[in-house]
Enzyme design. Structure first.
Site, PDB file in Angstrom:
ATOM      1  N   LYS A  15     -33.233  10.259 -74.462  1.00 56.66           N
ATOM      2  CA  LYS A  15     -31.884  10.832 -74.647  1.00 56.66           C
ATOM      3  C   LYS A  15     -30.975  10.405 -73.491  1.00 56.66           C
ATOM      4  O   LYS A  15     -31.138   9.303 -72.989  1.00 56.66           O
ATOM      5  CB  LYS A  15     -31.968  12.353 -74.796  1.00 56.66           C
ATOM      6  CG  LYS A  15     -32.987  12.736 -75.884  1.00 56.66           C
ATOM      7  CD  LYS A  15     -32.926  14.170 -76.305  1.00 56.66           C
ATOM      8  CE  LYS A  15     -33.973  14.408 -77.392  1.00 56.66           C
ATOM      9  NZ  LYS A  15     -33.918  15.743 -77.958  1.00 56.66           N
ATOM     10  N   HIS A 101     -30.708  10.157 -85.525  1.00 55.59           N
ATOM     11  CA  HIS A 101     -31.130  11.352 -84.794  1.00 55.59           C
ATOM     12  C   HIS A 101     -30.146  12.501 -85.048  1.00 55.59           C
ATOM     13  O   HIS A 101     -28.934  12.278 -85.105  1.00 55.59           O
ATOM     14  CB  HIS A 101     -31.210  11.058 -83.296  1.00 55.59           C
ATOM     15  CG  HIS A 101     -31.996  12.095 -82.552  1.00 55.59           C
ATOM     16  ND1 HIS A 101     -31.471  13.336 -82.264  1.00 55.59           N
ATOM     17  CD2 HIS A 101     -33.262  12.092 -82.090  1.00 55.59           C
ATOM     18  CE1 HIS A 101     -32.398  14.047 -81.631  1.00 55.59           C
ATOM     19  NE2 HIS A 101     -33.503  13.314 -81.518  1.00 55.59           N
ATOM     20  N   GLU A 170     -37.999  15.320 -87.845  1.00 52.47           N
ATOM     21  CA  GLU A 170     -37.636  16.193 -86.740  1.00 52.47           C
ATOM     22  C   GLU A 170     -36.802  17.354 -87.267  1.00 52.47           C
ATOM     23  O   GLU A 170     -35.587  17.225 -87.449  1.00 52.47           O
ATOM     24  CB  GLU A 170     -36.778  15.427 -85.713  1.00 52.47           C
ATOM     25  CG  GLU A 170     -37.468  14.239 -85.085  1.00 52.47           C
ATOM     26  CD  GLU A 170     -36.905  13.933 -83.697  1.00 52.47           C
ATOM     27  OE1 GLU A 170     -37.706  13.965 -82.755  1.00 52.47           O
ATOM     28  OE2 GLU A 170     -35.705  13.708 -83.542  1.00 52.47           O
ATOM     29  N   SER A 209     -40.088  19.466 -79.830  1.00 50.71           N
ATOM     30  CA  SER A 209     -40.844  20.307 -78.902  1.00 50.71           C
ATOM     31  C   SER A 209     -42.312  19.941 -78.742  1.00 50.71           C
ATOM     32  O   SER A 209     -43.134  20.804 -78.421  1.00 50.71           O
ATOM     33  CB  SER A 209     -40.727  21.790 -79.293  1.00 50.71           C
ATOM     34  OG  SER A 209     -39.392  22.229 -79.163  1.00 50.71           O
TER      35      SER A 209
HETATM   36  P1  13P Z   1     -37.833  17.539 -77.664  1.00 51.34           P
HETATM   37  O1  13P Z   1     -39.213  16.923 -77.597  1.00 51.34           O
HETATM   38  O2  13P Z   1     -37.186  17.632 -76.309  1.00 51.34           O
HETATM   39  O3  13P Z   1     -37.803  18.782 -78.461  1.00 51.34           O
HETATM   40  O4  13P Z   1     -36.912  16.465 -78.431  1.00 51.34           O
HETATM   41  C1  13P Z   1     -37.343  15.996 -79.649  1.00 51.34           C
HETATM   42  C2  13P Z   1     -36.469  14.885 -80.051  1.00 51.34           C
HETATM   43  O5  13P Z   1     -35.309  15.078 -80.384  1.00 51.34           O
HETATM   44  C3  13P Z   1     -37.027  13.526 -80.016  1.00 51.34           C
HETATM   45  O6  13P Z   1     -36.193  12.619 -80.655  1.00 51.34           O
END
Ligand code: 13P
Length: 248
Positions: A15, A101, A170, A209
């Site tokens: 990110k 995403h 996701e 998560s």
């Molecule tokens: P987290 O693992 O921080 O929840 O993020 C998941 C994500 O958005 C991966 O692209």
């Protein structure tokens, strides 16, 4: 069927985190990637654009993959301030790109735009990690399947060869929240996603998560082909731990 014999993908989505100093933390991961602990899987890092070039140099002599976190849908250079296209990613060493995403959908990316982005990425010979997932409201309204179905249908419209596409499921409510779906729900949702493809199921990753604790139950879900990991992937030790625990 033993999970530990399955080839799994571990994708680190950094990110909007990371600086040049983060490169040092990769030494551990590079060492790990060369050990036999991970002969049945692949690590892929998707750092911010600013670090892709340095990451790809750093990973030159190892099997760790590199990807971008998004791309512009345009195939040529153009007057699009702040944007980067798939060819430009490919040019600096990326082999993958995350598209669709939810953090970008929230900012206005719709399924049609995502479709154009996926097509441009495939034409640039990138492998696509295509994210789909329902929001908490959609889940409460029992719309998960119809949402996923639409995201897949429109997102992959007119794409015949899907062999370079991974799906990352996701659930929006699971991202960064500490919550993950119940194992049986996750299994059936992944089966549902796979059922949308008549031939050549795509590989399906789970994201949301994933951490060093819940991986021990997530790895039991045997229709998954890997994980897309946000927060925990920024810490080399945690990321390695997740991989190790998947195989033990
Ligand atoms: P987290 O693992 O921080 O929840 O993020 C998941 C994500 O958005 C991966 O692209």
């Amino acid at each position: 069927f033993i999970m530990t014999n399955k080839y799994m993908y571990f994708v680190a989505n950094w990110k909007m985190y990371g600086a040049l100093s983060s490169l040092n933390t990769l030494n551990k991961v590079i060492k790990f990637s060369k050990s036999k602990d991970i002969n049945k899987g692949r690590l892929i890092y998707c750092p911010p654009y600013t670090l892709i070039s340095s990451f790809s140099k750093k990973f030159k002599n190892c099997q760790i993959g590199i990807g971008g976190q998004n791309c512009h849908e345009g195939e040529n250079y153009g007057p699009y301030t702040g944007s980067v296209n798939a060819h430009m990613l490919k040019n600096i060493g990326a082999q993958f790109v995350i598209i669709g995403h939810s953090e970008n959908r929230e900012r206005g990316e719709n399924d049609k735009l995502i479709n154009l982005k996926i097509k441009s990425a495939l034409r640039a010979k990138l492998k696509v990690i295509f994210c789909i997932g329902e929001t908490l409201n959609q889940k409460k309204q029992k719309k998960t399947r119809s949402i996923l179905s639409k995201q897949i249908k429109v997102g992959l419209n007119n794409i015949k060869n899907k062999s370079n596409i991974f799906i990352a499921y996701e659930p929006v409510w699971a991202i960064g929240s500490g919550f993950i779906p119940k194992s049986e729900d996750l299994f059936t949702t992944v089966q549902y996603i796979k059922s949308k493809f008549k031939v050549n199921f795509p590989k399906v990753l789970y994201g949301g998560s994933v951490n060093t604790q819940n991986i021990t139950s997530l790895k039991e879900i045997n229709n998954l082909d890997g994980f897309l990991i946000g927060g925990a992937s920024q810490n080399a030790k945690k990321f390695i731990d997740i991989v190790k625990k998947t195989y033990t």
